[in-house]
Scaffold this active site. Structure first.
Site, PDB file in Angstrom:
ATOM      1  N   GLU A  61      -0.931  -0.306   3.681  1.00  0.00           N
ATOM      2  CA  GLU A  61      -0.251  -1.341   2.926  1.00  0.00           C
ATOM      3  C   GLU A  61       1.228  -0.914   2.901  1.00  0.00           C
ATOM      4  O   GLU A  61       1.508   0.228   2.553  1.00  0.00           O
ATOM      5  CB  GLU A  61      -0.794  -1.290   1.502  1.00  0.00           C
ATOM      6  CG  GLU A  61      -1.049  -2.612   0.864  1.00  0.00           C
ATOM      7  CD  GLU A  61      -1.658  -2.400  -0.513  1.00  0.00           C
ATOM      8  OE1 GLU A  61      -1.070  -2.899  -1.454  1.00  0.00           O
ATOM      9  OE2 GLU A  61      -2.699  -1.711  -0.620  1.00  0.00           O
ATOM     10  N   ARG A 296     -11.450  11.683   1.918  1.00  0.00           N
ATOM     11  CA  ARG A 296      -9.992  11.659   1.947  1.00  0.00           C
ATOM     12  C   ARG A 296      -9.460  13.087   1.791  1.00  0.00           C
ATOM     13  O   ARG A 296     -10.154  13.971   1.310  1.00  0.00           O
ATOM     14  CB  ARG A 296      -9.436  10.754   0.862  1.00  0.00           C
ATOM     15  CG  ARG A 296      -9.661  11.284  -0.550  1.00  0.00           C
ATOM     16  CD  ARG A 296      -9.276  10.259  -1.617  1.00  0.00           C
ATOM     17  NE  ARG A 296      -7.857   9.979  -1.626  1.00  0.00           N
ATOM     18  CZ  ARG A 296      -7.319   8.784  -1.333  1.00  0.00           C
ATOM     19  NH1 ARG A 296      -8.089   7.778  -0.990  1.00  0.00           N
ATOM     20  NH2 ARG A 296      -6.031   8.610  -1.388  1.00  0.00           N
ATOM     21  N   LYS A 306       0.488   7.122  -3.452  1.00  0.00           N
ATOM     22  CA  LYS A 306       1.804   6.498  -3.280  1.00  0.00           C
ATOM     23  C   LYS A 306       2.425   6.174  -4.626  1.00  0.00           C
ATOM     24  O   LYS A 306       3.632   6.280  -4.806  1.00  0.00           O
ATOM     25  CB  LYS A 306       1.663   5.222  -2.462  1.00  0.00           C
ATOM     26  CG  LYS A 306       1.732   5.453  -0.971  1.00  0.00           C
ATOM     27  CD  LYS A 306       1.724   4.112  -0.249  1.00  0.00           C
ATOM     28  CE  LYS A 306       0.495   3.948   0.598  1.00  0.00           C
ATOM     29  NZ  LYS A 306       0.118   2.580   0.871  1.00  0.00           N
TER      30      LYS A 306
HETATM   31  P1  ATP Z   1      -2.451   5.412  -1.845  1.00  0.00           P
HETATM   32  O1  ATP Z   1      -3.558   5.480  -2.822  1.00  0.00           O
HETATM   33  O2  ATP Z   1      -1.680   6.674  -1.695  1.00  0.00           O
HETATM   34  O3  ATP Z   1      -1.584   4.207  -1.998  1.00  0.00           O
HETATM   35  P2  ATP Z   1      -3.899   4.002   0.041  1.00  0.00           P
HETATM   36  O4  ATP Z   1      -5.254   4.374   0.483  1.00  0.00           O
HETATM   37  O5  ATP Z   1      -3.758   2.873  -0.878  1.00  0.00           O
HETATM   38  O6  ATP Z   1      -3.173   5.280  -0.475  1.00  0.00           O
HETATM   39  P3  ATP Z   1      -3.112   2.636   2.356  1.00  0.00           P
HETATM   40  O7  ATP Z   1      -1.749   2.307   2.776  1.00  0.00           O
HETATM   41  O8  ATP Z   1      -3.983   1.535   1.933  1.00  0.00           O
HETATM   42  O9  ATP Z   1      -2.950   3.710   1.240  1.00  0.00           O
HETATM   43  O10 ATP Z   1      -3.849   3.568   3.409  1.00  0.00           O
HETATM   44  C1  ATP Z   1      -3.830   3.415   4.805  1.00  0.00           C
HETATM   45  C2  ATP Z   1      -4.930   4.250   5.401  1.00  0.00           C
HETATM   46  O11 ATP Z   1      -4.733   5.628   5.102  1.00  0.00           O
HETATM   47  C3  ATP Z   1      -6.282   3.865   4.845  1.00  0.00           C
HETATM   48  O12 ATP Z   1      -7.168   3.662   5.929  1.00  0.00           O
HETATM   49  C4  ATP Z   1      -6.695   5.028   4.010  1.00  0.00           C
HETATM   50  O13 ATP Z   1      -8.065   5.237   4.077  1.00  0.00           O
HETATM   51  C5  ATP Z   1      -5.928   6.196   4.612  1.00  0.00           C
HETATM   52  N1  ATP Z   1      -5.627   7.204   3.601  1.00  0.00           N
HETATM   53  C6  ATP Z   1      -4.884   7.054   2.483  1.00  0.00           C
HETATM   54  N2  ATP Z   1      -4.874   8.181   1.758  1.00  0.00           N
HETATM   55  C7  ATP Z   1      -5.613   9.094   2.434  1.00  0.00           C
HETATM   56  C8  ATP Z   1      -5.993  10.463   2.203  1.00  0.00           C
HETATM   57  N3  ATP Z   1      -5.602  11.133   1.119  1.00  0.00           N
HETATM   58  N4  ATP Z   1      -6.769  11.079   3.128  1.00  0.00           N
HETATM   59  C9  ATP Z   1      -7.163  10.419   4.224  1.00  0.00           C
HETATM   60  N5  ATP Z   1      -6.866   9.148   4.496  1.00  0.00           N
HETATM   61  C10 ATP Z   1      -6.100   8.477   3.620  1.00  0.00           C
HETATM   62 MG    MG Z   2      -3.981   0.950  -1.000  1.00  0.00          MG
END
Ligand code: ATP
Ligand code: MG
Length: 593
Positions: A61, A296, A306
């Site tokens: 995102e 994760r 984030k």
């Molecule tokens: P955040 O909670 O930090 O905003 P998010 O999962 O909402 O992270 P996205 O931008 O939606 O962030 O994530 C893009 C991709 O990165 C997704 O497929 C997610 O599964 C992966 N991802 C995010 N955080 C991690 C993590 N800590 N370890 C492994 N993969 C991750």
């Molecule tokens: Mg997200």
């Protein structure tokens, strides 16, 4: 030591590799066709045999900068596609009509490229945005309504929540659940046409209000939100829910293996339900994508959310997203991490199905393993005090400077030598002199002989102090004929070896000594406020001196400073001749006493 890229053949297997290998062996996706771009079933059917053996995707995102957790996901998705003759799509998941910031979009693309991956394959640019699929999503919603598989629910959000039940209690059907497809279609179109206010109604799947999996109790598919979207403007006032949008995005893009983190495990039955229904309706390509979950990355001493990272930036606890203490990819890059070290880290931690914490040192070890064969060596004095060789003029001649050399890399003679010179006054570490030596101390103290690395053996005679008792100058006498590398130089036994730079040719440098950003391994765990666990000493700035070869380097050059660890010339502030240097990490071995 071999570079990480030479270890391809030794890549450990994992459950995802096994699944992909099985699918390739069984030809699960071998018959699928590809339109050359994301498309519905009919359009793909008119295309060519899919040139990609598998398709994965990385779907962030665009609401912040990527962090080390995303790096794991990037290395995984792009890495699997690369290893199995596939393609990994770069997709912005922008179905929320929140204002997208171009800064984040650019930052994300930069981060993926810097990590060593790309999205051009088979002559196609696989860079997509989910909002381009809104028309198809709407069509899919109308299809479900027509098939009696979705309905417009006008309960209040509170009623909906109460009627969903919980783990022990089945849900209760909404009074709107028995509307006919015709009624639902008319009402859904009114939603689309802006006749209803935000929150007045939602489109829900009609599945099973008594399902033990709460995600199958008629999940919401579309909500009303009168908001402008950066891509589609004011065309829509209804927006798809993530759980509805994501499987469709995967399906249109011909994704084969949709890899996500464990918290989506309970969503998998809905993912399959939706894609099964859309396949039956002939809307999407078959066989449809499958979702697989992995743990994760949780890394100690940092936060990987984030939202929290944004708070650190907005509240000025750090100096921007690319502050070298941030676990963002831009932060790690500026700190001195290499793409290869992050790839190596991702490979070593592997993928599992169980959540765990990875120790921060694992990241540092990967960095050292990558940099050890690459980084040029150099000398730097981080906490300088002057050493004066009082008999220099008498023994060597007044003003004499003795040229010295040292290998650029001790195990790679082909990289040549660095040059600097030895003279009457040198900078040494303040900690390398003790008036009264603690037990086992082998460095400078009155009467002790010490080798100045690549230079001469000197005997310490004492030190001057200021009124407060701080050492201002250390004194020593040169022992002639002891220059490193000359015959007989080791006839005089030195107890210790210390590093130094020449007062005449060393260059003043700002060296930032970074430490962990948090004082506890799991910031914010329990009911703690993560902001209260910030390490107040995560940055110390040293006014240091570095040898000439270090000062002359371009930004982003990485070094191993002997005794001190790995350092990088800051990519934003360093200029050749006016060094600004970041410590990446200390040395594995602590300096011998
Ligand atoms: P955040 O909670 O930090 O905003 P998010 O999962 O909402 O992270 P996205 O931008 O939606 O962030 O994530 C893009 C991709 O990165 C997704 O497929 C997610 O599964 C992966 N991802 C995010 N955080 C991690 C993590 N800590 N370890 C492994 N993969 C991750
Ligand atoms: Mg997200």
């Amino acid at each position: 030591m071999t570079a990480p890229s030479d270890k391809d053949s030794a890549k450990p297997s994992n459950f995802l590799r096994q699944i992909i290998e099985r699918d390739l062996e069984q030809g699960t996706y071998a018959q699928r066709r590809w339109a050359g771009h994301p498309a519905d079933a009919a359009t793909h059917a008119a295309g060519v045999a899919d040139p990609a053996k598998i398709r994965t995707r990385f779907p962030p995102e665009p609401n912040g900068y990527l962090h080390v957790g995303h790096a794991k996901s990037i290395c995984l998705n792009f890495g699997l596609a690369r290893d199995y003759g596939g393609v990994c799509h770069m997709r912005f998941d922008d179905t929320n009509p929140e204002k997208e910031e171009q800064e984040y979009v650019d930052g994300i693309l930069d981060a993926v490229k810097w990590l060593g991956f790309g999205w051009d394959a088979n002559g196609t640019r696989h860079l997509y945005q989910a909002s381009d699929y809104f028309d198809f999503m709407y069509r899919a919603a109308e299809y479900l309504i027509g098939a009696g598989l979705a309905y417009v629910d006008e309960q209040t959000p509170e009623q909906m929540r109460a009627n969903r039940g919980d783990f022990g209690k089945p849900g209760v059907d909404s009074p709107f659940r028995s509307r006919t497809p015709g009624e639902n279609l008319a009402r859904f179109r009114e939603m689309r046409d802006g006749k209803l206010a935000d929150g007045a109604a939602v489109l829900r799947a009609r599945i099973d209000m008594a399902s033990p999996n709460i995600n199958l109790r008629d999940p919401a598919l579309y909500r009303i939100k009168h908001a402008e979207h950066h891509n589609t403007g004011n065309r829509w006032c209804i927006y798809p829910m993530y759980t509805f949008a994501h499987p469709i995005e995967d399906a249109l893009e011909n994704i084969t293996h949709s890899i996500c983190t464990l918290e989506f495990e309970d969503q998998r039955p809905f993912y399959d339900w939706l894609l099964d229904r859309l396949s039956e309706g002939g809307l999407i390509n078959t066989p449809h994508p499958r979702q697989y979950e992995f743990a994760r990355l949780n890394l100690t001493y940092v936060v990987t959310s984030k939202r929290k990272l944004k708070q650190l930036v907005d509240d000025k606890h750090v100096d921007g997203w690319d502050d070298p203490r941030m676990p963002t990819i831009v932060g790690l890059r500026r700190r001195g991490y290499t793409p290869e070290s992050l790839q190596l880290f991702a490979e070593r931690i592997g993928v599992t199905k169980a959540d765990s914490w990875i120790d921060y040192s694992t990241l540092e070890i990967a960095l050292r393993d990558d940099l050890d064969p690459k980084a040029a060596r150099g000398m730097a004095v981080l906490e300088p005090v002057k050493l004066v060789i009082d008999n220099w003029d008498a023994v060597m001649g007044a003003g004499h400077l003795e040229p010295c050399t040292a290998p650029v890399h001790p195990h790679q003679p082909e990289r040549g030598q660095r040059s600097f010179s030895f003279g009457k006054a040198l900078w040494i570490e303040r900690g390398d002199y003790e008036e009264v030596p603690p037990k086992g101390y082998n460095r400078l103290f009155p009467g002790n002989k010490v080798r100045l690395k690549y230079g001469y053996v000197v005997e310490c005679t004492g030190a001057d102090k200021d009124a407060a008792g701080n050492v201002t100058t250390v004194h020593a006498t040169l022992i002639p004929d002891t220059k490193s590398g000359t015959p007989g130089s080791d006839s005089v036994k030195a107890k210790g070896v210390i590093t130094w730079v020449g007062v005449h040719d060393a260059v003043p440098a700002q060296v930032r000594l970074y430490d962990r950003l948090f004082t506890v391994p799991q910031p914010g765990a329990g009911d703690k406020d993560f902001l209260e666990e910030i390490n107040p000493d995560s940055l110390k700035v040293a006014q240091a001196y570095v040898e000439p070869s270090v000062a002359a380097c371009p930004p982003d050059t990485r070094f191993q400073f002997e005794r001190h660890g790995y350092f990088v010339a800051d990519r934003k502030e360093h200029v050749a001749g006016r060094p600004v240097i970041n410590r990446v990490t200390g040395l594995k071995d602590t300096w011998a006493k």
